[in-house]
Design an enzyme around this catalytic site. Structure first.
Site, PDB file in Angstrom:
ATOM      1  N   ASP A 253     -16.077  -6.662  -1.502  1.00 35.18           N
ATOM      2  CA  ASP A 253     -14.899  -7.459  -1.850  1.00 35.18           C
ATOM      3  C   ASP A 253     -15.273  -8.882  -2.226  1.00 35.18           C
ATOM      4  O   ASP A 253     -16.456  -9.208  -2.400  1.00 35.18           O
ATOM      5  CB  ASP A 253     -13.872  -7.412  -0.714  1.00 35.18           C
ATOM      6  CG  ASP A 253     -12.444  -7.320  -1.239  1.00 35.18           C
ATOM      7  OD1 ASP A 253     -12.097  -8.105  -2.135  1.00 35.18           O
ATOM      8  OD2 ASP A 253     -11.693  -6.452  -0.779  1.00 35.18           O
TER       9      ASP A 253
ATOM     10  N   ASN B 270       6.930  -2.842 -10.857  1.00 37.87           N
ATOM     11  CA  ASN B 270       5.921  -3.770 -10.375  1.00 37.87           C
ATOM     12  C   ASN B 270       4.626  -3.556 -11.144  1.00 37.87           C
ATOM     13  O   ASN B 270       4.254  -2.424 -11.460  1.00 37.87           O
ATOM     14  CB  ASN B 270       5.667  -3.558  -8.879  1.00 37.87           C
ATOM     15  CG  ASN B 270       4.658  -4.550  -8.329  1.00 37.87           C
ATOM     16  OD1 ASN B 270       4.912  -5.748  -8.309  1.00 37.87           O
ATOM     17  ND2 ASN B 270       3.498  -4.063  -7.916  1.00 37.87           N
TER      18      ASN B 270
ATOM     19  N   GLU C 142       6.600  -9.606 -13.426  1.00 40.16           N
ATOM     20  CA  GLU C 142       5.224  -9.794 -13.901  1.00 40.16           C
ATOM     21  C   GLU C 142       5.148  -9.912 -15.427  1.00 40.16           C
ATOM     22  O   GLU C 142       4.474 -10.798 -15.962  1.00 40.16           O
ATOM     23  CB  GLU C 142       4.326  -8.657 -13.423  1.00 40.16           C
ATOM     24  CG  GLU C 142       3.968  -8.716 -11.954  1.00 40.16           C
ATOM     25  CD  GLU C 142       5.031  -8.104 -11.053  1.00 40.16           C
ATOM     26  OE1 GLU C 142       4.905  -8.213  -9.829  1.00 40.16           O
ATOM     27  OE2 GLU C 142       5.998  -7.499 -11.598  1.00 40.16           O
TER      28      GLU C 142
END
Length: 417
Positions: free
Chosen positions: A241, A132, A195
């Site tokens: 964030d 991943n 990916e």
């Protein structure tokens, strides 16, 4: 296009702002980069550092070689079956350094931050045959350790949990300064193990990877950190964030770094929290997901996650309306595709979805609150939403597809621009 060739492309077109004066990585660089375009600092505490290189829809489209106004459509047409080739070496292996994270120009962005944060690193993990690649924020704890924010349920967290359950550490590598297309692919929800294949499909060329001593394959990069996600945990945060507000402190897994590698004259890629680059990479990859899902039930022309909605919470779906229920179908499909959506606006094809005035015009002239607004109270939202309570929120869909000529006997006046 490689990381450096993309920077050269920006420089050649006069888009890249450069400075050779000394800038501190402690707050100053982040402050100077806020609200600016692509920047290259040649002396960030003695290091070379770039920031904001994908900080707008136009820059993202430039890297992808796509039309900025049709990213959702164009990205939705790209599959996940590109080609990955393993090679023996990469420029990042030119220098193998003592394991000391303090030697990197990792930024401290804002007062109140829990520490210095690596924000653009692709974390590649491997568990048996599962691989991943994803972007996680990484807080520097000391010279050899990072605290990694892993969202429960995501692929890295699943692999980490399985490794710990079976008494193993999870091998990882962190690649900083990669081909922008590879970074975009790693920021996108794709099928498991896909990916790098997706990155290859996006760029129309093979993606090359090098396998490290711990068995993890990594793409070409400026800097690579090799190590293991362990069973140890440490407080991670606070962190500003995507909304520009402070995320909370959590106990997160610790990465123990075993090797640091970098190319000669390495360029560190910093990503400004809550800046344009953060929002582009975190939000825009959801647009093709919404486009695909909504296209299953209605005729979709375009999709946009708006800047005012943090490029994350507010979606506009443009459709060719065939039936009265099409607006509601598009709303439901968009919310199914992107679970963190809070508001969805559905408009007709004559509305320019990139013009906020046009969107407000559609709401003003084509919406009746008691007929065209759909509310879904007390449903799962996003913990990133400052207004949510324990991740619960009210989702709202607005069907603004009732054209004037269907409601009244006069038509919209064409404006002369």
């Amino acid at each position: 296009m490689s990381f450096r060739s993309f920077l050269e492309d920006l420089r050649a077109d006069g888009v890249l702002e450069e400075t050779h004066e000394h800038v501190s990585t402690e707050y100053e660089l982040a402050m100077r980069a806020t609200g600016r375009g692509p920047m290259l600092f040649h002396n960030a505490d003695g290091h070379v550092c770039c920031i904001n290189i994908l900080g707008s829809r136009e820059l993202l489209a430039r890297a992808l070689r796509m039309d900025a106004k049709n990213l959702a459509r164009d990205l939705s047409a790209v599959g996940f079956d590109g080609h990955v080739r393993e090679v023996d070496s990469s420029h990042f292996q030119e220098n193998i350094l003592e394991t000391d994270l303090m030697r990197l120009p990792v930024l401290r962005h804002f007062r109140g931050d829990g520490g210095r944060y690596i924000t653009s690193g692709i974390v590649v993990s491997r568990l048996d045959d599962r691989i991943n690649a994803c972007v996680h924020r990484l807080m520097v704890l000391d010279r050899k350790r990072l605290a990694a924010r892993l969202v429960p349920g995501r692929h890295t967290h699943q692999m980490y949990s399985r490794a710990i359950e079976t008494g193993r550490r999870l091998p990882v590598a962190i690649a900083i300064g990669v081909d922008p297309v590879v970074l975009i692919a790693a920021s996108t929800r794709v099928p498991e193990n896909k990916e790098f294949e997706y990155a290859s499909a996006l760029r129309g060329d093979v993606v090359e990877v090098v396998t490290l001593e711990n068995g993890v394959p990594v793409p070409h990069a400026e800097i690579v950190l090799e190590g293991y996600l362990t069973e140890k945990r440490a407080p991670e945060g606070p962190f500003v964030d995507i909304t520009g507000t402070m995320d909370i402190v959590r106990e997160e897994p610790v990465i123990e770094i075993t090797r640091i590698m970098m190319r000669d004259d390495a360029i560190y890629h910093a990503l400004l929290p809550a800046g344009g680059e953060h929002r582009m990479l975190m939000g825009v990859p959801y647009e093709p997901l919404i486009y695909r899902e909504a296209s299953k039930v209605v005729r979709v022309r375009n999709v946009l996650l708006t800047e005012g909605g943090c490029t994350y919470f507010h979606a506009v779906v443009q459709i060719e309306k065939q039936e009265e229920e099409d607006g509601l179908k598009a709303i439901q499909a968009a919310m199914a595709a992107h679970g963190s959506l809070k508001h969805v606006l559905v408009v007709d094809t004559d509305i320019d979805i990139h013009d906020p005035r046009e969107l407000e015009y559609a709401i003003a002239t084509r919406v009746r609150g008691d007929q065209d607004i759909y509310m879904y109270p007390n449903v799962r939202g996003s913990t990133l939403d400052p207004r949510s309570v324990d991740g619960m929120t009210t989702k709202v869909g607005v069907d603004a597809t009732a054209k004037l000529d269907r409601l009244w006997k006069f038509r919209r006046v064409v404006r002369p621009w």
